[in-house]
Write a protein that holds these residues in place. Structure first.
Motif, PDB file in Angstrom:
ATOM      1  N   VAL A 143     -91.709 -25.062  23.281  1.00  0.00           N
ATOM      2  CA  VAL A 143     -90.687 -25.273  22.256  1.00  0.00           C
ATOM      3  C   VAL A 143     -91.199 -24.831  20.898  1.00  0.00           C
ATOM      4  O   VAL A 143     -90.481 -24.175  20.119  1.00  0.00           O
ATOM      5  N   ASP A 144     -92.453 -25.168  20.585  1.00  0.00           N
ATOM      6  CA  ASP A 144     -93.036 -24.776  19.296  1.00  0.00           C
ATOM      7  C   ASP A 144     -93.156 -23.265  19.166  1.00  0.00           C
ATOM      8  O   ASP A 144     -92.883 -22.696  18.098  1.00  0.00           O
ATOM      9  N   ARG A 145     -93.560 -22.609  20.239  1.00  0.00           N
ATOM     10  CA  ARG A 145     -93.820 -21.163  20.177  1.00  0.00           C
ATOM     11  C   ARG A 145     -92.576 -20.325  20.447  1.00  0.00           C
ATOM     12  O   ARG A 145     -92.438 -19.226  19.890  1.00  0.00           O
ATOM     13  N   ARG A 146     -91.664 -20.833  21.313  1.00  0.00           N
ATOM     14  CA  ARG A 146     -90.561 -20.008  21.783  1.00  0.00           C
ATOM     15  C   ARG A 146     -89.190 -20.640  21.573  1.00  0.00           C
ATOM     16  O   ARG A 146     -88.177 -20.117  22.000  1.00  0.00           O
ATOM     17  N   LYS A 147     -89.173 -21.830  20.974  1.00  0.00           N
ATOM     18  CA  LYS A 147     -87.934 -22.554  20.627  1.00  0.00           C
ATOM     19  C   LYS A 147     -87.235 -23.195  21.822  1.00  0.00           C
ATOM     20  O   LYS A 147     -86.246 -23.889  21.656  1.00  0.00           O
ATOM     21  N   GLU A 148     -87.731 -22.984  23.023  1.00  0.00           N
ATOM     22  CA  GLU A 148     -87.133 -23.609  24.195  1.00  0.00           C
ATOM     23  C   GLU A 148     -88.126 -23.606  25.351  1.00  0.00           C
ATOM     24  O   GLU A 148     -89.088 -22.834  25.357  1.00  0.00           O
ATOM     25  N   ALA A 149     -87.873 -24.494  26.296  1.00  0.00           N
ATOM     26  CA  ALA A 149     -88.704 -24.563  27.504  1.00  0.00           C
ATOM     27  C   ALA A 149     -87.793 -24.665  28.707  1.00  0.00           C
ATOM     28  O   ALA A 149     -86.789 -25.388  28.691  1.00  0.00           O
ATOM     29  N   GLY A 150     -88.128 -23.950  29.753  1.00  0.00           N
ATOM     30  CA  GLY A 150     -87.368 -24.040  30.994  1.00  0.00           C
ATOM     31  C   GLY A 150     -87.705 -25.305  31.754  1.00  0.00           C
ATOM     32  O   GLY A 150     -88.540 -26.118  31.343  1.00  0.00           O
ATOM     33  N   ASP A 151     -87.063 -25.477  32.908  1.00  0.00           N
ATOM     34  CA  ASP A 151     -87.302 -26.649  33.746  1.00  0.00           C
ATOM     35  C   ASP A 151     -88.755 -26.661  34.235  1.00  0.00           C
ATOM     36  O   ASP A 151     -89.263 -25.652  34.744  1.00  0.00           O
ATOM     37  N   ILE A 152     -89.390 -27.820  34.089  1.00  0.00           N
ATOM     38  CA  ILE A 152     -90.759 -28.005  34.578  1.00  0.00           C
ATOM     39  C   ILE A 152     -90.840 -29.378  35.228  1.00  0.00           C
ATOM     40  O   ILE A 152     -90.598 -30.395  34.577  1.00  0.00           O
ATOM     41  N   SER A 153     -91.182 -29.422  36.506  1.00  0.00           N
ATOM     42  CA  SER A 153     -91.370 -30.686  37.211  1.00  0.00           C
ATOM     43  C   SER A 153     -92.603 -30.567  38.098  1.00  0.00           C
ATOM     44  O   SER A 153     -92.860 -29.515  38.675  1.00  0.00           O
ATOM     45  N   VAL A 154     -93.352 -31.655  38.209  1.00  0.00           N
ATOM     46  CA  VAL A 154     -94.576 -31.648  38.998  1.00  0.00           C
ATOM     47  C   VAL A 154     -94.703 -32.943  39.796  1.00  0.00           C
ATOM     48  O   VAL A 154     -94.181 -33.992  39.398  1.00  0.00           O
ATOM     49  N   VAL A 155     -95.413 -32.852  40.918  1.00  0.00           N
ATOM     50  CA  VAL A 155     -95.843 -34.036  41.659  1.00  0.00           C
ATOM     51  C   VAL A 155     -97.323 -33.866  41.977  1.00  0.00           C
ATOM     52  O   VAL A 155     -97.821 -32.742  42.089  1.00  0.00           O
ATOM     53  N   CYS A 156     -98.032 -34.993  42.114  1.00  0.00           N
ATOM     54  CA  CYS A 156     -99.467 -34.913  42.382  1.00  0.00           C
ATOM     55  C   CYS A 156     -99.954 -36.188  43.060  1.00  0.00           C
ATOM     56  O   CYS A 156     -99.320 -37.242  42.960  1.00  0.00           O
ATOM     57  N   ILE A 157    -101.065 -36.081  43.750  1.00  0.00           N
ATOM     58  CA  ILE A 157    -101.782 -37.246  44.259  1.00  0.00           C
ATOM     59  C   ILE A 157    -103.279 -37.003  44.071  1.00  0.00           C
ATOM     60  O   ILE A 157    -103.732 -35.856  44.052  1.00  0.00           O
ATOM     61  N   ASN A 158    -104.025 -38.080  43.901  1.00  0.00           N
ATOM     62  CA  ASN A 158    -105.476 -37.930  43.850  1.00  0.00           C
ATOM     63  C   ASN A 158    -106.075 -38.218  45.220  1.00  0.00           C
ATOM     64  O   ASN A 158    -105.347 -38.478  46.179  1.00  0.00           O
ATOM     65  N   ASN A 159    -107.409 -38.167  45.309  1.00  0.00           N
ATOM     66  CA  ASN A 159    -108.045 -38.321  46.613  1.00  0.00           C
ATOM     67  C   ASN A 159    -108.121 -39.776  47.071  1.00  0.00           C
ATOM     68  O   ASN A 159    -108.708 -40.064  48.118  1.00  0.00           O
ATOM     69  N   LYS A 160    -107.487 -40.670  46.308  1.00  0.00           N
ATOM     70  CA  LYS A 160    -107.314 -42.059  46.730  1.00  0.00           C
ATOM     71  C   LYS A 160    -105.893 -42.321  47.222  1.00  0.00           C
ATOM     72  O   LYS A 160    -105.580 -43.425  47.661  1.00  0.00           O
ATOM     73  N   GLY A 161    -105.039 -41.299  47.111  1.00  0.00           N
ATOM     74  CA  GLY A 161    -103.653 -41.447  47.531  1.00  0.00           C
ATOM     75  C   GLY A 161    -102.741 -41.984  46.458  1.00  0.00           C
ATOM     76  O   GLY A 161    -101.559 -42.247  46.714  1.00  0.00           O
TER      77      GLY A 161
END
Length: 319
Positions: A243-261
């Motif tokens: 947003v700061d550099r380009r005035k907008e951001a596209g869709d961004i979604s993430v999921v994650c797990i660590n090695n403990k689950g």
């Protein structure tokens, strides 16, 4: 934690249910990932992955996929492959190669053919209707052709503390021939290290690639952040940067797990859904919202789940 698997979007539910049974029976994280993603790829009503995936601007279905082994850090990836089933399986096979582990276009197709993978026309009548309707909307209403870019991405931990991750997508709807997003790119669409954890992303690949976000989440977990802290920090810092550099951001979604689950999820959009299953939690769909740069999620209601499937399986007509 004995095992865990997390995936982007409601479309992963049936695959995660199957993968959960495999993990419960002490099968490997790699087998769980491949099995679960193949189920998404094979279901024609999930229009952004595999069979029934949405075509490029020339009406061709070009598929991207990737697989990573968290023990060895081996990676296999393909991009722009046409007329082959189950790109996740091709990507996993490529992860066994010391060289030439990322193939595109004709090279990926030649490799798939030589290794006995099944040829199939991945363009369905339903996808053709979507394509023709979008062409008409683009001309008549001036709408952007670029909509529909939901990657299925998964990360799994098995009872032997080994981890794996995978992605599969047909990419941006109406994309230019040969366009490749973040999904098959290590560090952007996916990354996993069995000694730390793993992450995978979905959304607008052109923006996700600007932050190498999956690697960043794993790095943050290595530095002591919980999966949820790492996911929120990575997504909202990249969103702010864009947003700061380009005035907008596209869709961004993430999921994650660590090695403990332990798991985390973050998004910059309303309505992102994900699926999680562990030895203590049956496969469950959650729906996300955003509050003050924090991702909030709650269990999907029966009404939400019914609406999801009804919308995706409803009959289509040419407009």
């Amino acid at each position: 934690m004995k095992w865990a698997i997390i995936a982007t979007w409601r479309m992963a539910l049936e695959g995660v249910q199957k993968a959960n049974e495999l993990l419960k029976n002490k099968e490997s994280s790699g087998d769980a990932i491949e099995t679960a993603i193949k189920m998404v790829e094979d279901f024609p009503y999930y229009k952004s992955v595999g069979y029934g995936g949405l075509p490029n601007e020339n009406g061709e279905v070009e598929l991207d996929a990737a697989y990573m082994d968290g023990d060895s850090l081996s990676i296999g990836a393909i991009a722009g492959i046409k007329d082959f089933k189950n790109p996740i399986s091709i990507a996993r096979k490529l992860s066994e190669e010391k060289f030439n582990c990322f193939l595109v276009g004709h090279g990926a197709e030649e490799y798939a053919h030589k290794n006995g993978f099944e040829r199939a026309n991945m363009l369905t009548d339903r996808a053709i209707i979507h394509y023709k309707n979008r062409l008409k909307e683009t001309v008549d209403k001036g709408l952007s052709p670029y909509a529909g870019h939901d990657t299925v991405g998964m990360v799994a931990l098995d009872s032997n503390y080994s981890m794996a991750c995978g992605t599969s997508t047909s990419g941006l709807f109406m994309k230019k021939r040969g366009r490749t997003g973040d999904s098959p790119l290590s560090g952007s669409g996916f990354y996993v290290d069995s000694e730390i954890g793993g992450a995978t992303a979905t959304g607008l690949g052109e923006d996700i690639m600007k932050g190498c976000i999956s690697y960043e989440i794993v790095r943050l977990m290595k530095d002591g952040y919980t999966p949820q802290e790492a996911a929120d920090k990575a997504v909202y810092e990249l969103n702010k940067l864009l947003v700061d550099r380009r005035k907008e951001a596209g869709d961004i979604s993430v999921v994650c797990i660590n090695n403990k689950g332990e798991f985390g999820v973050a998004t910059n959009i309303e309505g992102f859904s994900f699926v999680i299953a562990t030895d203590k939690l049956a496969p469950t769909v959650y729906v996300c919202s955003v509050e003050n740069n924090k991702t909030i999620y709650e269990v999907a209601t029966k009404e939400w789940l019914d609406n999801y499937m009804n919308k995706r399986t409803a009959p289509l007509k040419l407009k």
